[in-house]
Design a protein around this motif. Structure first.
Motif, PDB file in Angstrom:
ATOM      1  N   PHE A 204      21.494  32.574  21.407  1.00  0.00           N
ATOM      2  CA  PHE A 204      21.251  32.114  22.767  1.00  0.00           C
ATOM      3  C   PHE A 204      22.465  31.323  23.242  1.00  0.00           C
ATOM      4  O   PHE A 204      22.966  31.536  24.338  1.00  0.00           O
ATOM      5  N   SER A 205      22.907  30.403  22.414  1.00  0.00           N
ATOM      6  CA  SER A 205      24.119  29.645  22.717  1.00  0.00           C
ATOM      7  C   SER A 205      24.692  29.087  21.418  1.00  0.00           C
ATOM      8  O   SER A 205      24.004  29.018  20.401  1.00  0.00           O
ATOM      9  N   ILE A 206      25.945  28.716  21.477  1.00  0.00           N
ATOM     10  CA  ILE A 206      26.612  28.106  20.330  1.00  0.00           C
ATOM     11  C   ILE A 206      27.091  26.721  20.717  1.00  0.00           C
ATOM     12  O   ILE A 206      27.805  26.586  21.719  1.00  0.00           O
ATOM     13  N   ASP A 207      26.694  25.732  19.963  1.00  0.00           N
ATOM     14  CA  ASP A 207      27.146  24.373  20.223  1.00  0.00           C
ATOM     15  C   ASP A 207      28.548  24.208  19.644  1.00  0.00           C
ATOM     16  O   ASP A 207      29.470  24.863  20.107  1.00  0.00           O
ATOM     17  N   THR A 208      28.712  23.409  18.635  1.00  0.00           N
ATOM     18  CA  THR A 208      30.044  23.195  18.079  1.00  0.00           C
ATOM     19  C   THR A 208      30.525  24.407  17.291  1.00  0.00           C
ATOM     20  O   THR A 208      29.752  25.033  16.572  1.00  0.00           O
ATOM     21  N   MET A 209      31.786  24.743  17.469  1.00  0.00           N
ATOM     22  CA  MET A 209      32.451  25.751  16.656  1.00  0.00           C
ATOM     23  C   MET A 209      33.649  25.075  15.999  1.00  0.00           C
ATOM     24  O   MET A 209      34.274  24.180  16.588  1.00  0.00           O
ATOM     25  N   GLY A 210      33.956  25.515  14.799  1.00  0.00           N
ATOM     26  CA  GLY A 210      35.047  24.838  14.106  1.00  0.00           C
ATOM     27  C   GLY A 210      35.738  25.712  13.094  1.00  0.00           C
ATOM     28  O   GLY A 210      35.284  26.809  12.757  1.00  0.00           O
ATOM     29  N   TRP A 211      36.864  25.206  12.637  1.00  0.00           N
ATOM     30  CA  TRP A 211      37.634  25.827  11.563  1.00  0.00           C
ATOM     31  C   TRP A 211      37.747  24.841  10.409  1.00  0.00           C
ATOM     32  O   TRP A 211      38.032  23.650  10.620  1.00  0.00           O
ATOM     33  N   TYR A 212      37.542  25.356   9.212  1.00  0.00           N
ATOM     34  CA  TYR A 212      37.678  24.595   7.985  1.00  0.00           C
ATOM     35  C   TYR A 212      38.631  25.370   7.073  1.00  0.00           C
ATOM     36  O   TYR A 212      38.881  26.551   7.297  1.00  0.00           O
ATOM     37  N   ARG A 213      39.122  24.677   6.079  1.00  0.00           N
ATOM     38  CA  ARG A 213      39.976  25.375   5.114  1.00  0.00           C
ATOM     39  C   ARG A 213      39.738  24.823   3.713  1.00  0.00           C
ATOM     40  O   ARG A 213      39.312  23.683   3.540  1.00  0.00           O
ATOM     41  N   GLN A 214      40.032  25.691   2.750  1.00  0.00           N
ATOM     42  CA  GLN A 214      39.885  25.299   1.354  1.00  0.00           C
ATOM     43  C   GLN A 214      41.058  25.843   0.559  1.00  0.00           C
ATOM     44  O   GLN A 214      41.244  27.060   0.468  1.00  0.00           O
ATOM     45  N   ALA A 215      41.831  24.929   0.016  1.00  0.00           N
ATOM     46  CA  ALA A 215      42.956  25.293  -0.832  1.00  0.00           C
ATOM     47  C   ALA A 215      42.478  25.350  -2.283  1.00  0.00           C
ATOM     48  O   ALA A 215      41.468  24.735  -2.634  1.00  0.00           O
ATOM     49  N   PRO A 216      43.178  26.086  -3.138  1.00  0.00           N
ATOM     50  CA  PRO A 216      42.768  26.194  -4.553  1.00  0.00           C
ATOM     51  C   PRO A 216      42.635  24.820  -5.195  1.00  0.00           C
ATOM     52  O   PRO A 216      43.531  23.976  -5.075  1.00  0.00           O
ATOM     53  N   GLY A 217      41.503  24.603  -5.846  1.00  0.00           N
ATOM     54  CA  GLY A 217      41.282  23.350  -6.548  1.00  0.00           C
ATOM     55  C   GLY A 217      40.918  22.178  -5.666  1.00  0.00           C
ATOM     56  O   GLY A 217      40.784  21.055  -6.159  1.00  0.00           O
ATOM     57  N   LYS A 218      40.734  22.431  -4.367  1.00  0.00           N
ATOM     58  CA  LYS A 218      40.417  21.345  -3.445  1.00  0.00           C
ATOM     59  C   LYS A 218      39.105  21.618  -2.734  1.00  0.00           C
ATOM     60  O   LYS A 218      38.619  22.743  -2.686  1.00  0.00           O
ATOM     61  N   GLN A 219      38.539  20.561  -2.165  1.00  0.00           N
ATOM     62  CA  GLN A 219      37.312  20.718  -1.407  1.00  0.00           C
ATOM     63  C   GLN A 219      37.604  21.297  -0.036  1.00  0.00           C
ATOM     64  O   GLN A 219      38.713  21.171   0.505  1.00  0.00           O
ATOM     65  N   ARG A 220      36.594  21.933   0.539  1.00  0.00           N
ATOM     66  CA  ARG A 220      36.729  22.443   1.898  1.00  0.00           C
ATOM     67  C   ARG A 220      36.849  21.257   2.850  1.00  0.00           C
ATOM     68  O   ARG A 220      36.126  20.267   2.720  1.00  0.00           O
ATOM     69  N   GLU A 221      37.766  21.371   3.811  1.00  0.00           N
ATOM     70  CA  GLU A 221      37.989  20.280   4.736  1.00  0.00           C
ATOM     71  C   GLU A 221      38.006  20.770   6.176  1.00  0.00           C
ATOM     72  O   GLU A 221      38.361  21.924   6.447  1.00  0.00           O
ATOM     73  N   LEU A 222      37.648  19.876   7.074  1.00  0.00           N
ATOM     74  CA  LEU A 222      37.678  20.201   8.492  1.00  0.00           C
ATOM     75  C   LEU A 222      39.113  20.299   8.975  1.00  0.00           C
ATOM     76  O   LEU A 222      39.944  19.443   8.661  1.00  0.00           O
ATOM     77  N   VAL A 223      39.399  21.339   9.733  1.00  0.00           N
ATOM     78  CA  VAL A 223      40.698  21.472  10.387  1.00  0.00           C
ATOM     79  C   VAL A 223      40.581  21.040  11.851  1.00  0.00           C
ATOM     80  O   VAL A 223      41.338  20.191  12.320  1.00  0.00           O
ATOM     81  N   ALA A 224      39.623  21.634  12.551  1.00  0.00           N
ATOM     82  CA  ALA A 224      39.425  21.301  13.957  1.00  0.00           C
ATOM     83  C   ALA A 224      38.054  21.791  14.378  1.00  0.00           C
ATOM     84  O   ALA A 224      37.532  22.754  13.813  1.00  0.00           O
ATOM     85  N   HIS A 225      37.469  21.116  15.384  1.00  0.00           N
ATOM     86  CA  HIS A 225      36.252  21.658  15.966  1.00  0.00           C
ATOM     87  C   HIS A 225      36.272  21.434  17.462  1.00  0.00           C
ATOM     88  O   HIS A 225      37.037  20.606  17.988  1.00  0.00           O
ATOM     89  N   ILE A 226      35.438  22.201  18.146  1.00  0.00           N
ATOM     90  CA  ILE A 226      35.406  22.175  19.602  1.00  0.00           C
ATOM     91  C   ILE A 226      33.960  22.285  20.067  1.00  0.00           C
ATOM     92  O   ILE A 226      33.201  23.113  19.561  1.00  0.00           O
ATOM     93  N   SER A 227      33.591  21.442  21.002  1.00  0.00           N
ATOM     94  CA  SER A 227      32.234  21.463  21.536  1.00  0.00           C
ATOM     95  C   SER A 227      32.093  22.588  22.564  1.00  0.00           C
ATOM     96  O   SER A 227      33.094  23.186  22.998  1.00  0.00           O
ATOM     97  N   ARG A 228      30.870  22.848  22.945  1.00  0.00           N
ATOM     98  CA  ARG A 228      30.649  23.880  23.947  1.00  0.00           C
ATOM     99  C   ARG A 228      31.352  23.514  25.260  1.00  0.00           C
ATOM    100  O   ARG A 228      31.824  24.392  25.981  1.00  0.00           O
ATOM    101  N   GLY A 229      31.444  22.242  25.527  1.00  0.00           N
ATOM    102  CA  GLY A 229      32.097  21.800  26.752  1.00  0.00           C
ATOM    103  C   GLY A 229      33.606  21.726  26.656  1.00  0.00           C
ATOM    104  O   GLY A 229      34.274  21.437  27.662  1.00  0.00           O
ATOM    105  N   GLY A 230      34.151  21.964  25.457  1.00  0.00           N
ATOM    106  CA  GLY A 230      35.604  22.004  25.303  1.00  0.00           C
ATOM    107  C   GLY A 230      36.226  20.777  24.682  1.00  0.00           C
ATOM    108  O   GLY A 230      37.456  20.721  24.538  1.00  0.00           O
ATOM    109  N   SER A 231      35.434  19.795  24.294  1.00  0.00           N
ATOM    110  CA  SER A 231      36.000  18.624  23.621  1.00  0.00           C
ATOM    111  C   SER A 231      36.459  19.014  22.231  1.00  0.00           C
ATOM    112  O   SER A 231      35.745  19.710  21.510  1.00  0.00           O
TER     113      SER A 231
END
Length: 122
Positions: free
Chosen positions: A29-56
């Motif tokens: 129906f709709s998508i609120d926050t969308m984001g990108w995460y990354r995980q390097a070998p041997g490391k935890q997944r981390e947030l790269v960036a996210h964006i709200s539906r309104g563009g923040s």
């Protein structure tokens, strides 16, 4: 119920650029926050960036000023423009979407893509 498909990863030299894209499909129906995460070998997944539906937008300190996140609400897509890439940006990049399935429910669920490899050579 929802599939996220990423594209655009690859191998690039330090200082180069890549653009990642992620498309969501399914019962949406709709998508609120969308984001990108990354995980390097041997490391935890981390947030790269996210964006709200309104563009923040919000960026991790390590990519702020080099990466730009954007989205198209009509197409249910999110993109990540990555410039001035560094070897430490090498990782599997995942997109994430916070999805509402129906207009009559405010309940949302998080979905993840399968990941796309980004490798930056020095």
């Amino acid at each position: 119920q929802v599939q996220l498909v990423e594209s655009g990863g690859g191998l690039v030299q330090a200082g180069g650029s890549l653009r990642l894209s992620c498309a969501a499909s399914g019962t949406i129906f709709s998508i609120d926050t969308m984001g990108w995460y990354r995980q390097a070998p041997g490391k935890q997944r981390e947030l790269v960036a996210h964006i709200s539906r309104g563009g923040s937008t919000n960026y991790s300190d390590s990519v702020n000023g080099r990466f730009t996140i954007s989205r198209d609400n009509a197409k249910n897509t999110v993109s990540l423009q990555m410039n001035s890439l560094k070897p430490e940006d090498t990782a599997v990049y995942y997109c994430k979407a916070d999805v509402r399935h129906y207009s009559y429910s405010y309940t949302s669920h998080d979905y993840w893509g399968q990941g796309t490899q980004v490798t930056v050579s020095s």
